[in-house]
Design a protein around this motif. Structure first.
Motif, mmCIF file in Angstrom:
data_model
loop_
_atom_site.group_PDB
_atom_site.id
_atom_site.type_symbol
_atom_site.label_atom_id
_atom_site.label_comp_id
_atom_site.label_asym_id
_atom_site.label_seq_id
_atom_site.Cartn_x
_atom_site.Cartn_y
_atom_site.Cartn_z
ATOM 1 N N LEU A 1 41.814 32.105 31.070
ATOM 2 C CA LEU A 1 41.418 33.507 31.173
ATOM 3 C C LEU A 1 42.295 34.399 30.305
ATOM 4 C CD1 LEU A 1 40.589 34.030 34.968
ATOM 5 C CD2 LEU A 1 38.995 34.119 33.036
ATOM 6 N N TYR A 2 43.592 34.089 30.240
ATOM 7 C CA TYR A 2 44.474 34.922 29.423
ATOM 8 C C TYR A 2 44.124 34.783 27.940
ATOM 9 C CZ TYR A 2 48.634 37.147 27.560
ATOM 10 O OH TYR A 2 49.476 37.986 26.882
ATOM 11 N N ALA A 3 43.891 33.549 27.494
ATOM 12 C CA ALA A 3 43.496 33.345 26.102
ATOM 13 C C ALA A 3 42.205 34.093 25.799
ATOM 14 C CB ALA A 3 43.322 31.851 25.822
ATOM 15 N N THR A 4 41.284 34.073 26.758
ATOM 16 C CA THR A 4 40.011 34.774 26.576
ATOM 17 C C THR A 4 40.227 36.279 26.541
ATOM 18 O OG1 THR A 4 38.887 32.966 27.737
ATOM 19 C CG2 THR A 4 37.685 35.035 27.483
ATOM 20 N N ALA B 1 60.483 32.346 36.928
ATOM 21 C CA ALA B 1 61.305 31.661 35.927
ATOM 22 C C ALA B 1 62.129 32.646 35.103
ATOM 23 C CB ALA B 1 60.442 30.798 35.018
ATOM 24 N N GLY B 2 62.458 33.798 35.668
ATOM 25 C CA GLY B 2 63.387 34.697 35.016
ATOM 26 C C GLY B 2 62.772 35.607 33.975
ATOM 27 N N ARG C 1 45.763 42.539 35.865
ATOM 28 C CA ARG C 1 47.178 42.134 35.874
ATOM 29 C C ARG C 1 47.632 41.739 34.476
ATOM 30 N NH1 ARG C 1 45.734 39.782 40.858
ATOM 31 N NH2 ARG C 1 45.584 37.680 39.969
ATOM 32 N N PHE C 2 46.740 41.087 33.706
ATOM 33 C CA PHE C 2 47.076 40.805 32.309
ATOM 34 C C PHE C 2 47.369 42.111 31.571
ATOM 35 C CE2 PHE C 2 44.131 36.841 32.365
ATOM 36 C CZ PHE C 2 45.145 36.072 32.898
ATOM 37 N N GLN D 1 51.174 33.475 35.298
ATOM 38 C CA GLN D 1 51.455 32.067 35.004
ATOM 39 C C GLN D 1 50.377 31.539 34.061
ATOM 40 O OE1 GLN D 1 51.727 30.456 39.028
ATOM 41 N NE2 GLN D 1 53.942 30.473 38.872
ATOM 42 N N VAL D 2 50.553 31.847 32.778
ATOM 43 C CA VAL D 2 49.502 31.630 31.793
ATOM 44 C C VAL D 2 49.623 30.285 31.075
ATOM 45 C CG1 VAL D 2 49.154 34.094 31.407
ATOM 46 C CG2 VAL D 2 50.861 32.874 30.048
ATOM 47 N N GLY D 3 50.377 29.358 31.621
ATOM 48 C CA GLY D 3 50.584 28.092 30.917
ATOM 49 C C GLY D 3 49.614 26.995 31.275
ATOM 50 N N THR D 4 48.904 27.113 32.393
ATOM 51 C CA THR D 4 48.017 26.030 32.817
ATOM 52 C C THR D 4 46.777 26.594 33.497
ATOM 53 O OG1 THR D 4 49.154 25.823 34.956
ATOM 54 C CG2 THR D 4 49.904 24.372 33.181
#
Length: 373
Positions: A235-238, A271-272, A214-215, A226-229
């Motif tokens: 996982l997204y940063a990785t 969130a748009g 999905r990334f 929802q990569v903020g928390t």
């Protein structure tokens, strides 16, 4: 503060050393494969803490588990005992220490050496039975499914999954490092000897692969996760850290006509979406109203006139803003609105809408604003 770090060139070690440099005030004494066990007593000179990360987890011969895990740890304990002073030791053990396999047995025996040192000399020890640690700089195709999956997905390579329902426990390398630092800085009062890193995340192997894909799909559909928390953030940063440099960039569609261009940048499920548009001098864009949709405009170049008219009362309002004045203009449901480039140069405007544009239900109805109250 002087800190001896064994396994300094390993995955956790590289991340730890980076954080220690950022913090400042730490003198790092690295111990890596270029050293021998005989070097340890000399390296301990003046050391305030030891962070023991070195070990063997993928040997060619199972006997290396004993020498690389148990033996090295015992040598370290002996060296600390012989130096005649207490040096707190942080040890990265493994949840495998709870299991009956060659690796787990060697890690458990290493823990035993540390516990014996603590009992004999009261030397502080902090033992972390870590689950799977993930994050940037882990080696793919070695001992981390996350690293391997990230590496492969980022390069369009297949991912091999034996049991998609198998659940793995994960801790993020930044959380591990921050926990170590909290001990060094006296911010963690845990007396040991066993210490846990939180949070511990759980995800199935199939779920991990799906999330990474999905990334990857974000670059096509523009819909971000929802990569903020939490786990998704880590996982997204990785995942992004495994992108080869030639994939640091990607293109997005651009829609243009006589008025200028419109480009969507990023969409979220809750969130748009974010986009930008341009307008040539004298061009008016908009001329519509919404029932529920809201928008925020930020002119970042040029001069603009926003006009509004209430759909029921006919009340008229206009305002002017420019790129040299960071000012958000918000559209309000029930008011038709437009924006005109009133300058001599191209107008560039950022736009946020509170929902993803839905062609089947756009909530956008054409209605001229007019130019007079």
């Amino acid at each position: 503060m002087k800190v001896l770090v064994t396994g300094a060139n390993g995955f956790i070690g590289k991340n730890l050393l980076m954080h220690l440099r950022e913090k400042g005030g730490f003198e790092v004494v690295p111990f890596s494969r270029q050293h021998t066990e005989q070097d340890l007593p000399g390296l301990l000179d003046g050391v305030d803490w030891v962070i023991h990360l070195a070990g063997i987890n993928r040997p060619e011969n199972p006997s290396e588990f004993v020498t690389g895990n148990t033996g090295l740890t015992q040598t370290l304990c002996d060296a600390v005992k012989q130096c005649g002073r207490q040096i707190p030791i942080i040890y990265s053990s493994s949840i495998q220490a709870e299991r009956e396999n060659d690796y787990g047995t060697s890690k458990r025996a290493a823990e035993g050496a540390l516990l014996a040192l603590n009992e004999a000399t009261d030397n502080p020890v902090y033992i972390y039975r870590l689950p799977n640690v993930f994050g940037k700089w882990a080696r793919p195709n070695y001992n981390s499914a996350v690293a391997t999956f990230c590496h492969n997905v980022a390069r369009d390579l297949p991912v091999s999954i034996n049991d998609p329902d198998a659940v793995i426990n994960l801790v993020y390398v930044d959380d591990v490092v921050n926990h170590f630092l909290s001990l060094l800085e006296g911010k963690n009062s845990n007396p040991g000897p066993f210490v846990e890193v939180e949070p511990v995340y759980q995800i199935s192997v199939g779920g991990l692969a799906d999330q990474l894909n999905r990334f990857k799909a974000t670059r096509e559909n523009l819909i971000t996760e929802q990569v903020g928390t939490g786990l998704t953030r880590a996982l997204y940063a990785t995942y992004v850290s495994y992108l080869p440099p030639e994939r640091f960039t990607y293109t997005v569609p651009q829609h243009g006509d006589d008025r200028g261009v419109f480009v969507e940048m990023l969409k979220t499920r809750d969130a748009g979406q974010f986009s930008f548009f341009t307008a040539h001098p004298g061009v008016t864009r908009g001329g519509h109203y919404h029932h529920s949709k809201t928008e925020k405009f930020l002119v970042i170049k040029g001069d603009a006139c926003f006009r509004f008219r209430h759909m029921l009362t006919g009340e008229f309002y206009e305002l002017f803003t420019a790129g040299d004045k960071p000012e958000i203009v918000e559209t309000v449901p029930g008011w038709t609105h437009d924006i005109t480039n009133v300058g001599d140069d191209e107008l560039v405007c950022m736009l946020w809408a509170n929902e993803i544009f839905d062609r089947d239900n756009p909530d956008t109805f054409a209605c001229p604003v007019g130019t007079e109250a």
